[in-house]
Design a protein around this motif. Structure first.
Motif, PDB file in Angstrom:
ATOM      1  N   LEU A  60      14.060   2.397  -6.239  1.00  0.00           N
ATOM      2  CA  LEU A  60      13.849   2.506  -7.686  1.00  0.00           C
ATOM      3  C   LEU A  60      15.106   2.089  -8.447  1.00  0.00           C
ATOM      4  CD1 LEU A  60      11.908   5.890  -7.907  1.00  0.00           C
ATOM      5  CD2 LEU A  60      11.076   3.685  -8.759  1.00  0.00           C
ATOM      6  N   LYS A  61      16.260   2.520  -7.947  1.00  0.00           N
ATOM      7  CA  LYS A  61      17.524   2.251  -8.631  1.00  0.00           C
ATOM      8  C   LYS A  61      17.884   0.766  -8.653  1.00  0.00           C
ATOM      9  CE  LYS A  61      19.574   6.790  -8.274  1.00  0.00           C
ATOM     10  NZ  LYS A  61      20.749   7.571  -7.914  1.00  0.00           N
ATOM     11  N   LYS A  62      17.240  -0.030  -7.821  1.00  0.00           N
ATOM     12  CA  LYS A  62      17.470  -1.479  -7.845  1.00  0.00           C
ATOM     13  C   LYS A  62      16.787  -2.120  -9.057  1.00  0.00           C
ATOM     14  CE  LYS A  62      18.037  -1.924  -2.874  1.00  0.00           C
ATOM     15  NZ  LYS A  62      17.471  -2.417  -1.615  1.00  0.00           N
ATOM     16  N   HIS A  63      15.804  -1.440  -9.616  1.00  0.00           N
ATOM     17  CA  HIS A  63      15.027  -1.992 -10.728  1.00  0.00           C
ATOM     18  C   HIS A  63      15.159  -1.195 -12.020  1.00  0.00           C
ATOM     19  CE1 HIS A  63      12.881  -4.888  -8.212  1.00  0.00           C
ATOM     20  NE2 HIS A  63      12.888  -3.953  -7.286  1.00  0.00           N
ATOM     21  N   TYR A  64      15.511   0.077 -11.906  1.00  0.00           N
ATOM     22  CA  TYR A  64      15.512   0.961 -13.071  1.00  0.00           C
ATOM     23  C   TYR A  64      16.815   1.740 -13.160  1.00  0.00           C
ATOM     24  CZ  TYR A  64      10.483   0.083 -12.731  1.00  0.00           C
ATOM     25  OH  TYR A  64       9.258  -0.523 -12.653  1.00  0.00           O
ATOM     26  N   SER A  65      17.266   1.975 -14.389  1.00  0.00           N
ATOM     27  CA  SER A  65      18.446   2.810 -14.613  1.00  0.00           C
ATOM     28  C   SER A  65      18.065   4.277 -14.396  1.00  0.00           C
ATOM     29  CB  SER A  65      18.951   2.627 -16.048  1.00  0.00           C
ATOM     30  OG  SER A  65      18.014   3.182 -16.972  1.00  0.00           O
ATOM     31  N   ASP A  66      19.069   5.139 -14.314  1.00  0.00           N
ATOM     32  CA  ASP A  66      18.790   6.566 -14.153  1.00  0.00           C
ATOM     33  C   ASP A  66      17.930   7.078 -15.309  1.00  0.00           C
ATOM     34  OD1 ASP A  66      20.198   6.690 -11.770  1.00  0.00           O
ATOM     35  OD2 ASP A  66      22.014   7.528 -12.675  1.00  0.00           O
ATOM     36  N   ALA A  67      18.248   6.656 -16.521  1.00  0.00           N
ATOM     37  CA  ALA A  67      17.477   7.096 -17.693  1.00  0.00           C
ATOM     38  C   ALA A  67      16.024   6.620 -17.602  1.00  0.00           C
ATOM     39  CB  ALA A  67      18.131   6.584 -18.974  1.00  0.00           C
ATOM     40  N   GLN A  68      15.830   5.411 -17.127  1.00  0.00           N
ATOM     41  CA  GLN A  68      14.464   4.896 -16.982  1.00  0.00           C
ATOM     42  C   GLN A  68      13.691   5.656 -15.907  1.00  0.00           C
ATOM     43  OE1 GLN A  68      15.706   0.800 -16.396  1.00  0.00           O
ATOM     44  NE2 GLN A  68      14.639   0.197 -18.281  1.00  0.00           N
ATOM     45  N   ILE A  69      14.357   6.036 -14.842  1.00  0.00           N
ATOM     46  CA  ILE A  69      13.704   6.814 -13.785  1.00  0.00           C
ATOM     47  C   ILE A  69      13.294   8.184 -14.323  1.00  0.00           C
ATOM     48  CG2 ILE A  69      14.030   7.935 -11.537  1.00  0.00           C
ATOM     49  CD1 ILE A  69      15.817   5.494 -10.792  1.00  0.00           C
ATOM     50  N   VAL A  70      14.159   8.794 -15.125  1.00  0.00           N
ATOM     51  CA  VAL A  70      13.820  10.082 -15.733  1.00  0.00           C
ATOM     52  C   VAL A  70      12.612   9.926 -16.651  1.00  0.00           C
ATOM     53  CG1 VAL A  70      14.606  11.858 -17.364  1.00  0.00           C
ATOM     54  CG2 VAL A  70      16.127  11.069 -15.535  1.00  0.00           C
ATOM     55  N   GLU A  71      12.604   8.883 -17.467  1.00  0.00           N
ATOM     56  CA  GLU A  71      11.479   8.643 -18.376  1.00  0.00           C
ATOM     57  C   GLU A  71      10.191   8.361 -17.602  1.00  0.00           C
ATOM     58  OE1 GLU A  71      10.309   5.828 -22.187  1.00  0.00           O
ATOM     59  OE2 GLU A  71      12.384   5.898 -21.498  1.00  0.00           O
ATOM     60  N   LEU A  72      10.278   7.564 -16.557  1.00  0.00           N
ATOM     61  CA  LEU A  72       9.114   7.274 -15.725  1.00  0.00           C
ATOM     62  C   LEU A  72       8.583   8.558 -15.081  1.00  0.00           C
ATOM     63  CD1 LEU A  72       7.196   5.224 -14.387  1.00  0.00           C
ATOM     64  CD2 LEU A  72       8.974   4.835 -12.668  1.00  0.00           C
ATOM     65  N   THR A  73       9.489   9.381 -14.566  1.00  0.00           N
ATOM     66  CA  THR A  73       9.106  10.649 -13.946  1.00  0.00           C
ATOM     67  C   THR A  73       8.416  11.553 -14.964  1.00  0.00           C
ATOM     68  OG1 THR A  73      10.994  10.452 -12.442  1.00  0.00           O
ATOM     69  CG2 THR A  73       9.969  12.631 -12.633  1.00  0.00           C
ATOM     70  N   ALA A  74       8.944  11.615 -16.170  1.00  0.00           N
ATOM     71  CA  ALA A  74       8.345  12.447 -17.222  1.00  0.00           C
ATOM     72  C   ALA A  74       6.947  11.955 -17.581  1.00  0.00           C
ATOM     73  CB  ALA A  74       9.247  12.464 -18.456  1.00  0.00           C
ATOM     74  N   ALA A  75       6.774  10.642 -17.676  1.00  0.00           N
ATOM     75  CA  ALA A  75       5.458  10.085 -18.011  1.00  0.00           C
ATOM     76  C   ALA A  75       4.439  10.404 -16.918  1.00  0.00           C
ATOM     77  CB  ALA A  75       5.564   8.576 -18.227  1.00  0.00           C
ATOM     78  N   ILE A  76       4.848  10.277 -15.671  1.00  0.00           N
ATOM     79  CA  ILE A  76       3.957  10.590 -14.543  1.00  0.00           C
ATOM     80  C   ILE A  76       3.618  12.078 -14.548  1.00  0.00           C
ATOM     81  CG2 ILE A  76       3.779  10.666 -12.024  1.00  0.00           C
ATOM     82  CD1 ILE A  76       5.724   8.163 -12.073  1.00  0.00           C
ATOM     83  N   ALA A  77       4.623  12.907 -14.746  1.00  0.00           N
ATOM     84  CA  ALA A  77       4.396  14.357 -14.773  1.00  0.00           C
ATOM     85  C   ALA A  77       3.456  14.744 -15.913  1.00  0.00           C
ATOM     86  CB  ALA A  77       5.732  15.091 -14.902  1.00  0.00           C
ATOM     87  N   MET A  78       3.586  14.096 -17.072  1.00  0.00           N
ATOM     88  CA  MET A  78       2.714  14.401 -18.213  1.00  0.00           C
ATOM     89  C   MET A  78       1.266  14.046 -17.887  1.00  0.00           C
ATOM     90  SD  MET A  78       2.108  15.639 -21.115  1.00  0.00           S
ATOM     91  CE  MET A  78       3.643  15.921 -21.940  1.00  0.00           C
TER      92      MET A  78
END
Length: 106
Positions: A60-78
């Motif tokens: 994931l970190k090869k394509h997304y920043s830490d902030a983007q991973i957090v946002e992606l995780t939040a969207a999935i969790a929602m």
């Protein structure tokens, strides 16, 4: 897939085609490597018999920043929250989620 995501896909080039093929994301030629990775991540978070391991996070970190991973995780969790919250309250699907049919067993 919620209504807001559907509307974004309508305004993104190739978005509606991707929406139509999202259940076959592994085999579809429409999704980029980063998009396939995000979908794999979503599956691993969603299914209780799967886990997110360090190897997936490294990919994931090869394509997304830490902030983007957090946002992606939040969207999935929602979306996972909504899938558990809405049914007991009688909030039915609005036709924006394509659920794959289960293969018939013999």
């Amino acid at each position: 897939m919620d209504i807001n995501s559907s509307r974004v896909l309508e305004t993104t080039e190739g978005g509606m085609e991707k929406l139509a093929e999202v259940t076959d994301w592994r085999d579809s030629k429409l999704f980029s490597e980063a998009e396939r990775l995000a979908l794999e991540y979503a599956e691993r978070i969603t299914y209780t018999d799967r886990q997110v391991d360090d190897a997936l996070v490294d990919r994931l970190k090869k394509h997304y920043s830490d902030a983007q991973i957090v946002e992606l995780t939040a969207a999935i969790a929602m979306e996972n929250f909504r899938s558990k919250f809405n049914p007991p309250l009688g909030i039915e699907a609005q036709g924006f989620c394509m659920v794959p049919t289960k293969p018939k067993t013999a």
